[in-house]
Each structure stands twice: as C-alpha cells, then as structure tokens.
Design an enzyme around this catalytic site. Structure first.
Site, PDB file in Angstrom:
ATOM      1  N   ALA A   1       0.867   5.061  -2.268  1.00  9.29           N
ATOM      2  CA  ALA A   1       0.676   5.487  -3.720  1.00  9.29           C
ATOM      3  C   ALA A   1       1.950   4.943  -4.690  1.00  9.29           C
ATOM      4  CB  ALA A   1       0.478   6.910  -3.908  1.00  9.29           C
TER       5      ALA A   1
ATOM      6  N   GLN B   1      -2.723   2.420  10.030  1.00  7.18           N
ATOM      7  CA  GLN B   1      -1.450   2.434   9.485  1.00  7.18           C
ATOM      8  C   GLN B   1      -0.522   3.320  10.074  1.00  7.18           C
ATOM      9  OE1 GLN B   1      -4.161   3.003   7.618  1.00  7.18           O
ATOM     10  NE2 GLN B   1      -4.018   2.151   5.484  1.00  7.18           N
TER      11      GLN B   1
ATOM     12  N   ARG C   1       0.823  -1.290   0.057  1.00  6.64           N
ATOM     13  CA  ARG C   1      -0.062  -0.053  -0.011  1.00  6.64           C
ATOM     14  C   ARG C   1       0.758   1.127   0.065  1.00  6.64           C
ATOM     15  NH1 ARG C   1       2.035   1.677   3.888  1.00  6.64           N
ATOM     16  NH2 ARG C   1       0.682   3.681   3.561  1.00  6.64           N
TER      17      ARG C   1
ATOM     18  N   ASP D   1      -1.790  10.787  -2.149  1.00  6.31           N
ATOM     19  CA  ASP D   1      -2.195   9.761  -3.106  1.00  6.31           C
ATOM     20  C   ASP D   1      -2.429  10.276  -4.593  1.00  6.31           C
ATOM     21  OD1 ASP D   1      -3.021   8.657  -0.291  1.00  6.31           O
ATOM     22  OD2 ASP D   1      -2.655   6.972  -1.633  1.00  6.31           O
TER      23      ASP D   1
HETATM   24  C1  LIG Z   1       3.443   7.570  -0.054  1.00  7.81           C
HETATM   25  S1  LIG Z   1       1.988   7.493  -0.391  1.00  7.81           S
HETATM   26  C2  LIG Z   1       1.192   7.229   1.445  1.00  7.81           C
HETATM   27  C3  LIG Z   1      -0.147   7.630   1.284  1.00  7.81           C
HETATM   28  O1  LIG Z   1      -1.100   6.172   1.032  1.00  7.81           O
HETATM   29  C4  LIG Z   1      -1.637   5.804   2.233  1.00  7.81           C
HETATM   30  O2  LIG Z   1      -3.103   5.403   1.814  1.00  7.81           O
HETATM   31  P1  LIG Z   1      -3.107   3.527   1.949  1.00  7.81           P
HETATM   32  O3  LIG Z   1      -2.463   3.228   3.096  1.00  7.81           O
HETATM   33  O4  LIG Z   1      -4.635   3.338   1.704  1.00  7.81           O
HETATM   34  O5  LIG Z   1      -2.391   3.165   0.662  1.00  7.81           O
HETATM   35  C5  LIG Z   1      -1.907   7.077   2.647  1.00  7.81           C
HETATM   36  O6  LIG Z   1      -2.694   8.108   2.000  1.00  7.81           O
HETATM   37  C6  LIG Z   1      -0.605   7.603   2.732  1.00  7.81           C
HETATM   38  O7  LIG Z   1      -0.452   8.977   3.132  1.00  7.81           O
END
Ligand SMILES: CSC[C@H]1O[C@H](OP(=O)(O)O)[C@H](O)[C@@H]1O
Length: 358
Positions: A57, A207, A55, A248
């Site tokens: 971006a 997270q 996960r 993202d």
């Molecule tokens: C370096 S991009 C990280 C960005 O992605 C996360 O979303 P997810 O955990 O749902 O993929 C989150 O928005 C972070 O800031």
C-alpha cells in the site's frame, strides 16, 4: 541472472528534476534477480503497479505520486488548460491501476490538492510542477519516518513476545523502507530481542516466500517458511506468541483489508488465544467508509493460480476465484499499530481518536 541483492536496495527512486524518471525495483523477479525498471511515462508506472512490480500500500502511493509528475511531462508550461486537463487524466488513470490499497488514492488526492491550492494562490504552471515533485518526495520521505515509528510502537507493544507469524510482505519492499509489520520485527531485533518468525509463503503470488523471507534473511532474523495451510498447525503447537500483518485499507470501525489469507489467520489466532495485530500507517485508514463491507476487493487473473510456478497446475477451463485481499473484522484484531501509537481495543471511537491525534 543471479545478482547480489542487498537489503539497502531502494525499491523506489526518482532521478532528476521535474523532467526526471522513476526507478522501480521489479519485485516480480525477486529474490532471484535484481532488475530496476526505468519509468519515463505514466503508462509504465501504471503497469508496474498493476503487475506488482511495485507493490504494498505505501509503496503504491509513493510510486503513484511520482507517476503524476511523470505524466505531466507530456504537456508544457505554456498551456494551462492542457496542464489541468492532463492532471485529471493522469490521476484518474493511475487510480484505475488497483482498487484496494487506499494509499494510492490518498497520494493522488494529496497531489491534486496541492496543485489546486497553488493554482488558487496564483502560482505559475512551472512553479506548480516543481511543487508537485517536492510533494511526491515529501510523501516518500514521510513514509520512511512513519515506518520507523510503527516499528517503535509495535516493539513496545510486543516486547514480551519472541515468536511471530506474518503473512505476505509488509516490509521495506512494500514501503519507502523498513516496512510496517516487518518494522516491528526489525525494531525488536535492534532492541536485542532474539526473535523467530514463521513466514506464510502467501499464495498465489508468494510475497511471503519471495520477499518477506528474503528481507528477514538479509537482516539475519531467524525465519521459517511455511505453506499458508500450515499456519494452524504451528499455532496449535504453541510456537506463535503473536501474529503481525500489514494492511491495505482500514475502515473507520477498524475492519482491515489485507492480503488474502489474513482473515483466516485472524480466525485461527482467536481459536488459539493468540493476539493478532495489524501494522499500518494512518494513510492506510479510509475514514470515509464505516466498515470493511465497503472496501473494494481486487480480483486478479486466473492465471496467477492456474499457471503459477511457471507451469500449468490446473486443468484448462477450470473456474477460478482469485480475490487478492480479504477483510478482518475489528473484533478479531488485538491492536492496530500506527506511527502515532497502538489502537486497542479496536473500536470506532478508538480509531477516530487516533486518526484525529497529531
Ligand atoms: C505495507 S502494505 C503491505 C500489504 O500490501 C500487500 O498487498 P500486495 O502485495 O498485493 O500489494 C499485502 O496486502 C501486504 O500486507
């Protein structure tokens, strides 16, 4: 099983040649368990992205690029029509895994572009297959340097700050390595700064608690975990000099989508006179959309809220709204830290200028 988890574990690793496999650190099991999943088909890659085993971006884009290579393994070199049909199938399939992080689509478009350019240049299917693996590896390698550059620019911008707050995980686990928002903290530490970071746990999937707290502790950066609802209080107590999060998808006017809860942090930051920064690579910019109103926001399963922490925590049948992202308008953002420099003020003109710069 409690495994020895160290910060040098690579979240993404491709093993072998064009018939190789993709190894992903299963982030849903962190920080307690170190489990690597071996993806030998595109369905496993799709599921890993959908379930946030991989996960963030940039990491999603990297995994999808390797997913294209793996998806093409089901067709041979002898049937060109089948190869091109499969390329469309695989890229469309991976594009359906998650809608918000534009890096997914940026990576898939880049892989398709390379394949078509080589086809038009008369290259064989076998040559194109090899080139696609090299392109996926290039996307992976470029992101390593991009994160370091974001760290350098962010540390220069925030050299006078020592107390930070961040949300979700924009660390090495969300990228090839080193991260975006966390790259700023890592670089400040490497520059000798004694910094402290408040870490939002980041409901519903935690997270922040599970991943960011772990990454910061691995690097022995002083960190304090808080519930998302406590962010306003620590700001009011004067314990935050600046807020830095990831992103993202960033629209052409600088509106930025990030994990749900980011927008409220930006509003709180304004109310408390605290600078709010986004850290993101140029590959997170979507110049095809004028504003954040056009950013698709992923809605996820109700169970992520009603059955978090491994047990039911809400009455059966309750209505649930679970947007995974929100959009922070450009006017609330002090600066967007990229590998090319810091966009500040965040205006359409400044974004366009940075995007066009080399
Ligand atoms: C370096 S991009 C990280 C960005 O992605 C996360 O979303 P997810 O955990 O749902 O993929 C989150 O928005 C972070 O800031």
């Amino acid at each position: 099983m409690q495994s020895e988890l160290t910060a040098d574990v690579e979240p993404i690793r491709f093993v072998g040649q064009t018939d190789g496999t993709l190894e992903l650190l299963d982030q849903t099991l962190l920080p307690v368990e170190l489990t690597v999943i071996n993806c030998s088909d595109v369905e496993t890659v799709w599921e890993a992205i959908k379930k946030l085993r991989v996960r963030g971006a940039p990491a999603i884009g990297i995994a999808a690029a390797y997913g294209v290579v793996i998806g093409l393994q089901t067709v041979g070199d002898e049937d060109a029509a089948a190869f091109w049909k499969r390329l469309d199938e695989v890229t469309d399939y991976l594009a359906g895994s998650r809608p918000t992080a534009v890096n997914l689509f940026w990576a898939l478009d880049r892989m398709k572009r390379v394949a078509h350019e080589l086809r038009d240049a008369g290259k064989s299917i076998a040559e194109i297959r090899v080139a696609l693996l090299e392109e996926a590896k290039a996307i992976h390698a470029e992101d390593r340097e991009t994160c370091r550059a974001i760290g350098r620019h962010g540390a220069a911008e925030l050299k006078d700050a020592a107390n930070f707050l961040t949300h979700c995980n924009a660390g090495g686990l969300a990228t090839a390595e080193y991260g975006t928002a966390l790259a700023v903290f890592f670089t400040l530490q490497d520059d000798g700064k004694d910094l402290h970071v408040f870490v939002d746990e980041t409901r519903p999937l935690l997270q922040g608690a599970r991943l960011t707290a772990w990454e910061l502790s691995q690097r022995k950066i002083r960190a304090t975990l808080i519930c998302d609802s406590m962010a306003a209080q620590v700001m009011r107590e004067g314990r935050v000099d600046a807020i830095v999060t990831g992103a993202d998808r960033i629209a052409a006017n600088g509106d930025s989508a990030n994990k749900i809860g980011t927008y409220s942090l930006a509003v709180l930051a304004k109310a408390h006179g605290i600078p709010f920064y986004i850290a993101a690579p140029i590959s997170t910019f979507d110049m095809a959309i004028d504003s954040g109103d056009e950013i698709p926001i992923e809605e996820r399963a109700s169970e992520e809220i009603t059955h978090g922490f491994g047990k039911q925590t809400a009455p059966a049948g309750i209505s649930v709204y679970n947007p995974a992202f929100d959009v922070t308008p450009a006017e609330l953002i002090q600066g967007i830290i990229t590998e090319r420099g810091v966009i500040s003020p965040v205006t359409k003109e400044m974004v366009a200028q940075m995007f066009a710069a080399e």
